[in-house]
Design a protein around this motif. Structure first.
Motif, mmCIF file in Angstrom:
data_model
loop_
_atom_site.group_PDB
_atom_site.id
_atom_site.type_symbol
_atom_site.label_atom_id
_atom_site.label_comp_id
_atom_site.label_asym_id
_atom_site.label_seq_id
_atom_site.Cartn_x
_atom_site.Cartn_y
_atom_site.Cartn_z
ATOM 1 N N THR A 39 44.519 40.961 37.917
ATOM 2 C CA THR A 39 43.633 41.016 39.077
ATOM 3 C C THR A 39 42.162 40.822 38.726
ATOM 4 O O THR A 39 41.297 41.038 39.572
ATOM 5 C CB THR A 39 43.806 42.360 39.813
ATOM 6 N N GLY A 40 41.852 40.410 37.518
ATOM 7 C CA GLY A 40 40.462 40.240 37.104
ATOM 8 C C GLY A 40 39.764 39.070 37.752
ATOM 9 O O GLY A 40 38.555 39.115 37.970
ATOM 10 N N SER A 41 40.485 37.997 38.047
ATOM 11 C CA SER A 41 39.879 36.861 38.745
ATOM 12 C C SER A 41 39.583 37.303 40.168
ATOM 13 O O SER A 41 40.453 37.837 40.848
ATOM 14 C CB SER A 41 40.826 35.662 38.752
ATOM 15 N N ARG A 42 38.375 37.093 40.607
ATOM 16 C CA ARG A 42 37.936 37.629 41.893
ATOM 17 C C ARG A 42 37.991 36.592 43.005
ATOM 18 O O ARG A 42 37.581 35.450 42.815
ATOM 19 C CB ARG A 42 36.493 38.119 41.791
ATOM 20 N N LEU A 43 38.473 37.019 44.154
ATOM 21 C CA LEU A 43 38.415 36.183 45.345
ATOM 22 C C LEU A 43 37.078 36.460 46.005
ATOM 23 O O LEU A 43 36.867 37.513 46.597
ATOM 24 C CB LEU A 43 39.557 36.485 46.306
ATOM 25 N N GLY A 44 36.155 35.531 45.840
ATOM 26 C CA GLY A 44 34.825 35.691 46.425
ATOM 27 C C GLY A 44 34.751 34.971 47.751
ATOM 28 O O GLY A 44 35.036 35.533 48.799
ATOM 29 N N CYS A 45 34.425 33.711 47.698
ATOM 30 C CA CYS A 45 34.232 32.936 48.922
ATOM 31 C C CYS A 45 35.540 32.376 49.478
ATOM 32 O O CYS A 45 35.640 32.087 50.655
ATOM 33 C CB CYS A 45 33.265 31.795 48.655
ATOM 34 N N GLY A 46 36.543 32.184 48.622
ATOM 35 C CA GLY A 46 37.792 31.596 49.073
ATOM 36 C C GLY A 46 37.711 30.104 49.336
ATOM 37 O O GLY A 46 38.647 29.505 49.850
ATOM 38 N N GLN A 47 36.578 29.497 48.989
ATOM 39 C CA GLN A 47 36.365 28.078 49.235
ATOM 40 C C GLN A 47 35.977 27.313 47.981
ATOM 41 O O GLN A 47 35.618 26.147 48.051
ATOM 42 C CB GLN A 47 35.275 27.895 50.299
ATOM 43 N N GLY A 48 36.003 27.959 46.827
ATOM 44 C CA GLY A 48 35.677 27.294 45.576
ATOM 45 C C GLY A 48 34.194 27.105 45.336
ATOM 46 O O GLY A 48 33.809 26.319 44.478
ATOM 47 N N ILE A 49 33.362 27.822 46.060
ATOM 48 C CA ILE A 49 31.918 27.650 45.928
ATOM 49 C C ILE A 49 31.312 28.636 44.929
ATOM 50 O O ILE A 49 30.484 28.263 44.110
ATOM 51 C CB ILE A 49 31.233 27.788 47.306
ATOM 52 N N CYS A 50 31.719 29.891 44.971
ATOM 53 C CA CYS A 50 31.035 30.922 44.184
ATOM 54 C C CYS A 50 31.482 30.984 42.719
ATOM 55 O O CYS A 50 30.758 31.489 41.874
ATOM 56 C CB CYS A 50 31.207 32.288 44.831
ATOM 57 N N HIS A 51 32.672 30.519 42.399
ATOM 58 C CA HIS A 51 33.217 30.482 41.052
ATOM 59 C C HIS A 51 33.555 31.854 40.463
ATOM 60 O O HIS A 51 33.719 31.987 39.262
ATOM 61 C CB HIS A 51 32.299 29.708 40.089
ATOM 62 N N ALA A 52 33.654 32.880 41.286
ATOM 63 C CA ALA A 52 34.057 34.198 40.786
ATOM 64 C C ALA A 52 35.517 34.195 40.335
ATOM 65 O O ALA A 52 35.926 35.034 39.543
ATOM 66 C CB ALA A 52 33.852 35.268 41.861
ATOM 67 N N CYS A 53 36.276 33.234 40.811
ATOM 68 C CA CYS A 53 37.720 33.194 40.572
ATOM 69 C C CYS A 53 38.144 32.358 39.365
ATOM 70 O O CYS A 53 39.326 32.299 39.053
ATOM 71 C CB CYS A 53 38.424 32.641 41.808
ATOM 72 N N VAL A 54 37.214 31.725 38.667
ATOM 73 C CA VAL A 54 37.609 30.727 37.677
ATOM 74 C C VAL A 54 38.411 31.311 36.519
ATOM 75 O O VAL A 54 38.190 32.432 36.087
ATOM 76 C CB VAL A 54 36.428 29.904 37.108
ATOM 77 N N VAL A 55 39.355 30.489 36.072
ATOM 78 C CA VAL A 55 40.100 30.740 34.838
ATOM 79 C C VAL A 55 39.808 29.570 33.905
ATOM 80 O O VAL A 55 39.244 28.557 34.314
ATOM 81 C CB VAL A 55 41.619 30.873 35.086
ATOM 82 N N ILE A 56 40.201 29.738 32.670
ATOM 83 C CA ILE A 56 40.017 28.685 31.674
ATOM 84 C C ILE A 56 41.332 27.942 31.511
ATOM 85 O O ILE A 56 42.357 28.554 31.202
ATOM 86 C CB ILE A 56 39.575 29.272 30.316
ATOM 87 N N LEU A 57 41.307 26.647 31.740
ATOM 88 C CA LEU A 57 42.467 25.786 31.507
ATOM 89 C C LEU A 57 42.284 25.143 30.138
ATOM 90 O O LEU A 57 41.305 24.435 29.905
ATOM 91 C CB LEU A 57 42.578 24.716 32.586
ATOM 92 N N ASP A 58 43.208 25.433 29.235
ATOM 93 C CA ASP A 58 43.156 24.866 27.885
ATOM 94 C C ASP A 58 43.972 23.581 27.841
ATOM 95 O O ASP A 58 45.140 23.562 28.222
ATOM 96 C CB ASP A 58 43.711 25.862 26.861
ATOM 97 N N HIS A 59 43.338 22.520 27.366
ATOM 98 C CA HIS A 59 43.991 21.224 27.249
ATOM 99 C C HIS A 59 44.583 21.064 25.850
ATOM 100 O O HIS A 59 44.063 21.622 24.885
ATOM 101 C CB HIS A 59 42.992 20.091 27.514
ATOM 102 N N PRO A 60 45.644 20.271 25.709
ATOM 103 C CA PRO A 60 46.229 20.027 24.392
ATOM 104 C C PRO A 60 45.228 19.449 23.384
ATOM 105 O O PRO A 60 45.371 19.636 22.188
ATOM 106 C CB PRO A 60 47.359 19.032 24.679
#
Length: 183
Positions: A39-60
């Motif tokens: 539950t650490g990723s936060r739902l802030g704006c719900g529209q992708g604007i505030c970036h409180a929800c970001v996770v790190i996607l690791d690429h190969p």
């Protein structure tokens, strides 16, 4: 109308989850909160604007990027590796927690007030530090690089200065992130 369930397998913080049946169209933030209790990723704006929800996607390839999970479906991450804020710190065998250098700097600089946006800032700063490990920059370019790395993140408590100071501190204290000055 019935829900359509689709299998999902994702590696989060080094642990594989799935395959498990997940509703088609479920946002990743809901998967993290409701299916795997992260539950650490936060739902802030719900529209992708505030970036409180970001996770790190690791690429190969060894590179990483921020992904806003409030607007990205869980199935986008099928067979991918991500890191959440819960994966930033480490625990030893006795359960002793060691904060990441970014987290520790944020604490030392009192970088947050309410802390709601902090997970997004930690993930952005982590990606920035990892990028500098691969591609060091000149010290005179540091301020602009920090601004670019954190620019999309919104802090409603106006903690920006302290976040930026903390990231600068990590970079300056970590050998190899800045190019040696030519004399």
């Amino acid at each position: 109308m019935s829900l359509n369930f689709i299998p999902l397998t994702v590696t989060i913080n080094g642990q594989q989850y799935g395959p498990m049946d997940v509703p088609e169209g479920l946002m990743m933030i809901d998967f993290l909160h409701e299916y795997v209790d992260l539950t650490g990723s936060r739902l802030g704006c719900g529209q992708g604007i505030c970036h409180a929800c970001v996770v790190i996607l690791d690429h190969p390839s060894g590179t990483s990027e921020e992904i806003r999970v409030c607007i990205t479906g869980a199935h986008f991450f099928n067979n991918k590796n991500i890191r959440t804020i819960e994966g930033a710190a480490t625990k030893d065998k006795e359960g002793e927690v060691t904060l990441s250098p970014v987290q520790q700097a944020f604490v030392e600089h009192f970088s947050f007030q309410c802390g709601y946006c902090t997970p997004g800032f930690v993930n952005a700063a982590t990606i920035f530090i990892e990028e500098l490990q691969r591609n060091p920059i000149a010290q005179e370019d540091l301020e602009e690089a920090i601004k670019k790395a954190l620019n999309n993140h919104i802090c409603r408590c106006t903690g920006y200065v302290r976040y930026y100071e903390a990231v600068r501190d990590v970079v300056l204290k970590t050998p190899g992130l800045l190019k040696e000055a030519i004399k």
